[in-house]
Design an enzyme around this catalytic site. Structure first.
Site, short mmCIF file in Angstrom:
data_model
loop_
_atom_site.label_atom_id
_atom_site.label_comp_id
_atom_site.label_asym_id
_atom_site.label_seq_id
_atom_site.Cartn_x
_atom_site.Cartn_y
_atom_site.Cartn_z
N HIS A 1 -11.45 7.30 0.49
CA HIS A 1 -10.14 6.90 1.06
C HIS A 1 -9.43 5.84 0.22
CE1 HIS A 1 -11.34 3.20 3.81
NE2 HIS A 1 -11.84 3.10 2.61
N GLY B 1 -23.16 -0.86 -11.67
CA GLY B 1 -22.56 0.14 -12.54
C GLY B 1 -21.18 0.54 -12.07
N ASP B 2 -20.71 1.64 -12.66
CA ASP B 2 -19.36 2.13 -12.42
C ASP B 2 -19.48 3.62 -12.09
OD1 ASP B 2 -16.80 3.22 -12.69
OD2 ASP B 2 -16.26 1.88 -14.33
N PHE B 3 -19.07 4.00 -10.88
CA PHE B 3 -19.28 5.40 -10.49
C PHE B 3 -18.42 6.39 -11.27
CE2 PHE B 3 -16.67 4.08 -6.53
CZ PHE B 3 -15.45 4.36 -7.12
C1 LIG Z 1 -14.01 0.44 0.71
S1 LIG Z 1 -15.48 -0.21 0.00
C2 LIG Z 1 -16.76 0.71 0.86
C3 LIG Z 1 -18.08 0.01 0.79
C4 LIG Z 1 -19.21 0.67 1.57
N1 LIG Z 1 -19.52 1.99 1.07
C5 LIG Z 1 -18.89 0.71 3.07
O1 LIG Z 1 -18.61 1.78 3.63
O2 LIG Z 1 -18.88 -0.39 3.66
C6 LIG Z 1 -15.39 0.59 -1.59
C7 LIG Z 1 -16.45 0.05 -2.54
O3 LIG Z 1 -16.32 0.71 -3.79
C8 LIG Z 1 -16.74 -0.20 -4.79
N2 LIG Z 1 -16.22 0.29 -6.08
C9 LIG Z 1 -14.93 0.35 -6.47
N3 LIG Z 1 -14.84 0.85 -7.69
C10 LIG Z 1 -16.11 1.14 -8.09
C11 LIG Z 1 -16.66 1.68 -9.29
N4 LIG Z 1 -15.86 2.06 -10.30
N5 LIG Z 1 -18.00 1.84 -9.37
C12 LIG Z 1 -18.80 1.48 -8.32
N6 LIG Z 1 -18.33 0.95 -7.17
C13 LIG Z 1 -17.00 0.77 -7.06
C14 LIG Z 1 -16.15 -1.50 -4.34
O4 LIG Z 1 -16.80 -2.61 -4.95
C15 LIG Z 1 -16.35 -1.44 -2.84
O5 LIG Z 1 -17.52 -2.08 -2.42
#
Ligand SMILES: C[S@@+](CC[C@H](N)C(=O)[O-])C[C@H]1O[C@@H](n2cnc3c(N)ncnc32)[C@H](O)[C@@H]1O
Length: 160
Positions: free
Chosen positions: A96, A76-78
């Site tokens: 971040h 999904g999409d947060f």
């Molecule tokens: C910097 S990574 C952190 C991943 C994990 N939480 C960690 O600490 O290793 C940010 C994550 O946000 C996810 N992400 C980005 N936009 C998103 C969205 N709109 N909905 C859900 N996830 C999303 C990316 O796919 C990515 O895996």
């Protein structure tokens, strides 16, 4: 991000998940943090939320860690919705990536999804409040240059 998993240290053992049953890992990436939490606390169930093109990495790692039978993977999409019904909502290295306005929108989605008793668990590198050197400062520049995000101090998070 997978290469930087040392940030999790002993979080899974030191944080108190004894009152929790369901961990909803918002944008859980490859599932590293969730797999550590589930391995350390066999009573827990995990619900990682991720983008469709990333969730396969979480499925692989959670399977390798032997905790997949306690997980329900959600794509999904947060910005559109976050699963409800959890007790703890890790938000690890997500804020971040974004500017303050987007962070507020993500946090609003969390607040809408989270039951009254649930806890938000923000995991980020904290830059020092003074001029002392820290790895978080290199990450701050990295996030600014690559995604327009930033690392924030404890005081900044506390003021939100
Ligand atoms: C910097 S990574 C952190 C991943 C994990 N939480 C960690 O600490 O290793 C940010 C994550 O946000 C996810 N992400 C980005 N936009 C998103 C969205 N709109 N909905 C859900 N996830 C999303 C990316 O796919 C990515 O895996």
């Amino acid at each position: 991000m997978a290469a930087g998993a040392s940030i999790f240290g002993r979080l899974a053992e030191l944080a108190d998940f004894s009152a929790a049953t369901v961990i909803v890992d918002v944008a859980g990436g490859n599932g590293e943090l969730l797999s550590r939490i589930l391995a350390a606390s066999p009573h827990l169930h995990g619900v990682p939320l991720e983008r469709p093109h990333v969730i396969h990495a979480a499925r692989k790692l959670l399977s390798q860690a032997g905790v997949m039978d306690r997980c329900e993977l959600i794509t999904g999409d947060f910005t559109e919705g976050i699963p409800g019904g959890g007790d703890v909502y890790p938000l690890s290295r997500v804020l971040h990536d974004w500017d303050d306005e987007r962070c507020a929108a993500i946090l609003r989605q969390c607040a809408e999804a989270m039951p009254e008793h649930a806890e938000l668990l923000i995991v980020e590198r904290l830059p020092p409040e003074d001029d002392s050197p820290a790895l978080a400062l290199a990450w701050d520049v990295h996030m600014l240059c690559n995604v327009g995000g930033r690392e924030r101090t404890a005081a900044h998070y506390g003021s939100c």
